[in-house]
Design a protein around this motif. Structure first.
Motif, short mmCIF file in Angstrom:
data_model
loop_
_atom_site.label_atom_id
_atom_site.label_comp_id
_atom_site.label_asym_id
_atom_site.label_seq_id
_atom_site.Cartn_x
_atom_site.Cartn_y
_atom_site.Cartn_z
N LYS B 37 0.82 -1.22 0.00
CA LYS B 37 0.00 0.00 0.00
C LYS B 37 0.84 1.26 0.00
CE LYS B 37 -2.78 -0.58 3.47
NZ LYS B 37 -3.92 -0.26 4.36
N GLU B 43 -1.66 4.24 -5.18
CA GLU B 43 -2.79 5.13 -5.36
C GLU B 43 -3.53 4.82 -6.67
OE1 GLU B 43 -3.93 7.16 -3.15
OE2 GLU B 43 -5.59 7.80 -4.46
N ARG B 46 -5.48 1.64 -6.27
CA ARG B 46 -6.71 1.87 -5.49
C ARG B 46 -7.78 2.54 -6.34
NH1 ARG B 46 -3.21 2.80 -0.92
NH2 ARG B 46 -2.91 4.98 -1.52
N PRO B 50 -11.41 0.06 -6.87
CA PRO B 50 -11.91 0.42 -5.53
C PRO B 50 -12.61 -0.75 -4.81
CG PRO B 50 -13.25 1.41 -7.25
CD PRO B 50 -12.06 0.83 -7.93
N TYR B 53 -9.98 -3.10 -3.59
CA TYR B 53 -9.25 -2.44 -2.50
C TYR B 53 -10.07 -2.46 -1.21
CZ TYR B 53 -7.28 1.28 0.36
OH TYR B 53 -6.79 1.99 1.41
N ASN B 54 -11.33 -2.13 -1.35
CA ASN B 54 -12.19 -2.12 -0.15
C ASN B 54 -12.29 -3.51 0.47
OD1 ASN B 54 -12.64 0.59 -0.43
ND2 ASN B 54 -14.54 0.33 -1.63
N GLU B 57 -9.17 -4.19 2.24
CA GLU B 57 -9.11 -3.43 3.49
C GLU B 57 -9.97 -4.08 4.56
OE1 GLU B 57 -7.39 -0.48 4.63
OE2 GLU B 57 -6.16 -1.37 3.04
N TRP B 86 -5.15 -7.58 -3.01
CA TRP B 86 -4.32 -6.44 -3.46
C TRP B 86 -3.54 -6.80 -4.73
CZ3 TRP B 86 -3.83 -1.41 -2.57
CH2 TRP B 86 -2.71 -0.78 -3.14
#
Lengths: 148, 382
Positions: B37, B43, B46, B50, B53-54, B57, B86
């Protein structure tokens, strides 16, 4: 190339499904459903293996096979429900990764091949333009000769 | 995604990262996820993925919670899933990059193809233009060559014509020279002219036009010289021959007069006797026929002067004989004039007894000495 979004959507859906079930439902997943999931992943893994001609996801295939074996070993154990769910969840996650790695390799190969073709074409353009320059010089010389 | 959720996850991530940084026993997958990350391209990954990525996370957050609960197996599982997600996002991001490169390459390829087509068209145009120019130059060279050949041919023809003219002039000069028998009267220059003309003919056959022309001109000059040298001699010879022929004709013609004929350096002399009776100064009738023949002969040979000389024997005085002979000579002159002979051509001379041709002591001798000699004198210029 059109398969990629289909695979992506499928694996994404599977991912969310497995993710949402992994901590709660997966722990209580019946053996039959788990077996079905393992079977499904086995088929998917085989299909992915056929596509991975360049061997870009050898390690991931190894992990997937290990997790398939792990999940298979947990199917009939009531005490390993959570581990079974985790193994299935990792399988849910690694399948899209393998797919993505293969697609990336394919895309990079295509891009490299296209770049090579472009380079060759541009080199040909340069060569022809050089020829044109030489021909133009020759023509200028001939025109001067004619004008004499 | 709701901002509150992102802020919560970020805060958790940072706090856990800071906390785990001091813990060397943390799960490797968790550390890998946290390092990933922090990467430069994180960036972009991400933004492009999204949802993945979420989801990662969420797994990571669960792992962090499990770590606090010291549930190592759960930590390993969730961080493993997080890093898998990821990496999937990362691979897809790289795929997007590759596809962008592919698209760029496609656009470049189209541009290059257009440029190639344009360059090829230009090349084809240049090739055609060059072909046209080369053809033009080739034609020009052919025209120049033809013109040069024509000029050369014309020059050769001109030179040949000049040589032919010179040779013809030399031949004509030789002919003119031969007309005055230059081969006889000027053999040296005439032979030289002939030799030079022969050499000129050989030169012409060998293609040496200039040499042939010069030799012909020299031959003509030599022939003209030969003619100039030969002409007076030829004229003199011809006059002499004419004179000889006339003289012979005169001598033969004088035969009809019945007189004695002789040829001397002076010309043809006819001696008549008994033209006059003794002591007479008139022409005896018996002699008129002879004198008429001689008058006719004088008319036919008008280029000859006529000298009438009267001779006597030695009887009587010299003066009387001279007078007598002169009268007799005049009488013959008169007779001839009467017969058509121009008086300007005739000279009468009384010789008296001064030039006897026989012995005056005898009767026959005196008869011989009494005579009239008519001499047809050759013209002054022979």
């Amino acid at each position: 190339m059109n398969r990629r979004p289909v695979f992506g959507a499928t694996f994404l859906a599977a991912l969310f499904l497995s993710s949402s079930l992994s901590s709660t439902v997966a722990a209580k997943q019946p053996a039959a459903e788990a077996q079905e999931s393992i079977q499904s992943h086995t088929v998917t893994l085989q299909q992915l293996g056929e596509r991975d001609e360049r061997r870009v996801a050898t390690a991931e295939f190894g992990m997937a096979r290990a997790w398939l074996g792990e999940a298979q070993s947990y199917v009939d154990s009531r005490r390993k429900r959570e581990q079974l769910g985790w193994a299935l969840a990792r399988l849910d996650a690694v399948m899209p990764l393998i797919d993505a790695l293969i697609l990336r390799a394919e895309a990079e190969d295509a891009a490299s091949a296209a770049s090579a073709r472009v380079d060759a074409k541009e080199a040909e353009v340069d060569r022809v333009e050089d020829e044109v320059d030489e021909l133009r010089n020759r023509r200028d010389a001939l025109e001067k000769e004619v004008a004499k | 995604m709701r901002p509150q959720f992102i802020a919560l996850i970020t805060a958790l991530t940072v706090s856990l990262a800071l906390g785990c940084a001091h813990n060397p026993d943390r799960a490797p997958a968790m550390v890998s996820y946290e390092m990933a990350k922090e990467a430069e391209e994180a960036e972009t990954i991400r933004e492009r993925n999204p949802e993945l990525y979420n989801a990662a996370e969420v797994e990571y957050t669960t792992a962090v919670k499990s770590e606090r609960a010291k549930e190592d197996e759960a930590v390993a599982h969730h961080s493993e899933v997080a890093i898998l997600l990821w990496r999937t996002a990362e691979a897809r991001s790289h795929t997007i990059d590759a596809e962008a490169r592919l698209a760029t390459a496609g656009r470049r390829f189209i541009t290059a193809e257009a440029a190639l087509a344009s360059a090829q068209a230009e090349r084809d145009e240049e090739v055609l233009a060059i072909a046209r120019l080369e053809k033009l130059i080739q034609l020009q060279e052919q025209m120049d060559s033809a013109a040069k050949a024509m000029a050369t041919q014309k020059q050769n023809e001109k030179a040949k014509a000049a040589t032919n003219a010179a040779m013809l002039a030399a031949m004509a000069a030789l002919k003119d020279a031969e007309a005055v028998q230059a081969s006889v009267f000027a053999p040296a220059p005439y032979s030289r002219a002939q030799e030079m003309l022969a050499v000129a003919t050989v030169s012409l056959k060998n293609g040496d036009l200039a040499g042939a022309e010069k030799l012909s001109a020299d031959a003509a000059a030599a022939a003209i010289n030969a003619k100039q040298l030969a002409a007076p001699k030829f004229e003199a010879d011809r006059a002499h021959r004419t004179y000889e022929a006339r003289l012979k004709g005169l001598f033969e013609g004088a035969k009809t007069s019945g007189g004695d004929r002789r040829v001397s350096d002076r010309g043809v002399t006819v001696t008549l006797r008994s033209v006059f009776e003794s002591g007479e100064i008139f022409v005896a009738p018996i002699s008129k026929a002879s004198l008429e023949k001689l008058a006719e002969l004088a008319s036919n040979y008008s280029e000859f002067a006529v000298i009438v000389e009267a001779h006597t024997d030695n009887r009587g005085g010299t003066t009387a004989n001279l007078t007598l002979s002169q009268s007799r000579a005049n009488a013959v002159l008169t007779f001839l004039v009467e017969k058509g002979v121009s008086p300007t051509r005739i000279t009468s001379i009384g010789k008296g007894p001064a030039e006897p041709i026989a012995d005056n002591r005898s009767r026959d001798g005196r008869a011989v000495n009494r005579r009239v000699e008519i001499t047809f004198v050759q013209p002054p210029a022979r």
